[in-house]
Design an enzyme around this catalytic site. Structure first.
Site, PDB file in Angstrom:
ATOM      1  N   GLY A 171       0.690  -1.405   0.037  1.00 19.77           N
ATOM      2  CA  GLY A 171      -0.044  -0.045   0.262  1.00 19.77           C
ATOM      3  C   GLY A 171       0.775   1.175   0.118  1.00 19.77           C
ATOM      4  O   GLY A 171       0.190   2.532   0.145  1.00 19.77           O
ATOM      5  N   ASP A 172       2.234   1.558   0.366  1.00 24.74           N
ATOM      6  CA  ASP A 172       2.526   1.925   0.235  1.00 24.74           C
ATOM      7  C   ASP A 172       3.624   2.116  -1.238  1.00 24.74           C
ATOM      8  O   ASP A 172       3.812   3.118  -1.289  1.00 24.74           O
ATOM      9  CB  ASP A 172       3.824   2.067   1.520  1.00 24.74           C
ATOM     10  CG  ASP A 172       3.456   2.926   3.114  1.00 24.74           C
ATOM     11  OD1 ASP A 172       2.285   3.675   2.580  1.00 24.74           O
ATOM     12  OD2 ASP A 172       3.795   2.462   3.826  1.00 24.74           O
TER      13      ASP A 172
END
Length: 406
Positions: A171-172
């Site tokens: 997600g990063d």
């Protein structure tokens, strides 16, 4: 990319991963940090004595090849210094919450007055109002939030009911990669036309783009896909299987590969079984076939299966970092590299996955100490020695004050 200059205001993982990719391939990335430094500096993890330098494994991994300039952007001197750095930069990149830079008086519209060809890259949980005003635009987000709302958790899990977080911070990291691509595309445009622009990357949008299959499954088939365990929803065999000493992966959905698999695990009858003989039948009967294959493959070790299947069909053992460090592939590809750790043995970090024959990237330099390059790059930006000394002295004063409070 040695002619590319990036002013990097990002912190934590998502933004720094994107600017790391640019730095790995030669861009000058000047990391502008607050007096206390990026939040990951203090987070570690540290080996003995590393904490005194605020140079732990996390920071070394994603901030290698960068320079560090310390500025307090809440002060007029800090704001003026940032504007000076921006004047000859190709891009500014930040991952603050929406509105933070505007409240500091340093938003895109202000900085482009200093440099009309400036590319301004912003990475946020839910994007920016300039390109599409999400109702969640003001919400903070980290990796786990992006994984949840971008859909990847909903289709990941050991069973059909339990959503599961992906191990690494996708997600990063995926938004970081998208940010690097967006910045490069915008810089290409700016160099052709002289026109800068705002590059808006939403973490949840990026995760959804990785989950593209579930979008068309819902549209074309009317499905709401859920976790499929360790196997593919319509390719078989395609997933994780049991070995005598661990796990392996197999992608033998094609008939010719399935024949190889059956012969190698001493189960030739499976290739002739009408339930499994052709691709469509294997998909229809995958819940029968998978347990049978697990039972047959569990008679062999990972090494034995690698000897029988490696190179003959898509196959790979499930490897942990201890396995990876010893594997000749990763040695040959320079995928685990040493970075200097002042006063101690080197730290190992992941290498550069994009290989180029003419302009190869690399991990050439450790992550910077906090503010290590402040004087050099502020001097290059045109600040006087007196102005630089004011900024450096203010940082020292603030650091002393914080120690006294502790």
């Amino acid at each position: 990319m040695s002619d590319l200059k990036i002013i990097d205001l990002t912190q934590m993982l998502a933004g720094p991963f994107g600017t790391m990719a640019l730095a790995d391939h030669g861009a000058l990335v000047i990391k502008v940090e607050p007096p206390e430094g990026d939040m990951t500096r203090a987070a570690g993890p540290f080996r003995p004595d590393d904490a005194q330098q605020l140079l732990g494994g996390y920071f070394q991994s994603v901030d290698r090849n960068k320079r560090s300039v310390c500025l307090d952007l809440k002060t007029e001197a800090g704001k003026a210094a940032l504007k000076a750095l921006v004047r000859d930069a190709d891009a500014v990149v930040e991952n603050f919450r929406a509105g933070v830079m505007e409240r500091l008086g340093l938003g895109y519209e202000v900085l482009r007055e200093e440099n009309p060809r400036l590319v301004y890259g912003a990475l946020r949980g839910f994007g920016d109002r300039r390109t599409g005003a999400s109702p969640y635009v003001d919400w903070p987000a980290f990796d786990v939030i992006a994984q949840a709302m971008g859909g990847i958790m909903a289709i990941t899990g050991a069973d059909g009911r339990t959503p599961t977080k992906i191990g690494p911070g996708v997600g990063d990291i995926v938004p970081g990669m998208m940010l690097a691509f967006g910045v490069l595309a915008a810089v290409h445009h700016a160099r052709r036309t002289g026109e800068g622009q705002f590059v808006d990357v939403s973490m949840v949008d990026c995760v959804l783009s990785v989950c593209e299959r579930m979008v068309w499954q819902h549209s074309v088939q009317g499905l709401v896909p859920g976790p499929e365990g360790n196997h593919h929803p319509f390719l078989c065999p395609f997933g994780i299987f049991t070995a005598a000493d661990g796990y392996v992966t197999v992608a033998a959905q094609q008939d010719m590969f399935f024949d190889v698999l059956c012969e190698a695990i001493e189960a030739p009858e499976l290739a002739k079984d009408p339930r499994f003989a052709v691709r469509e039948a294997r998909t229809e009967n995958r819940h029968v076939l998978i347990p049978i294959l697990n039972e047959r493959m569990a008679r062999f070790t990972k090494a034995e299966l690698m000897a029988r299947l490696g190179g003959r069909m898509p196959f790979g053992p499930v490897m942990n970092i201890a396995d990876i460090r010893e594997d000749p592939h990763f040695v040959a590809r320079d995928m685990i590299v040493d970075v200097e750790q002042p006063g101690a043995a080197p730290i190992q970090v992941a290498g550069v996955p994009i290989k180029m024959t003419v302009t190869p990237g690399g991990v050439r330099r450790r992550s910077p100490l906090l503010g290590e390059d402040t004087r050099e790059y502020l001097r290059q930006a045109g600040l006087t020695e007196e102005e630089i000394e004011t900024i450096v002295a203010a940082r020292r004063t603030r650091a002393r004050s914080e120690k006294e409070l502790v």
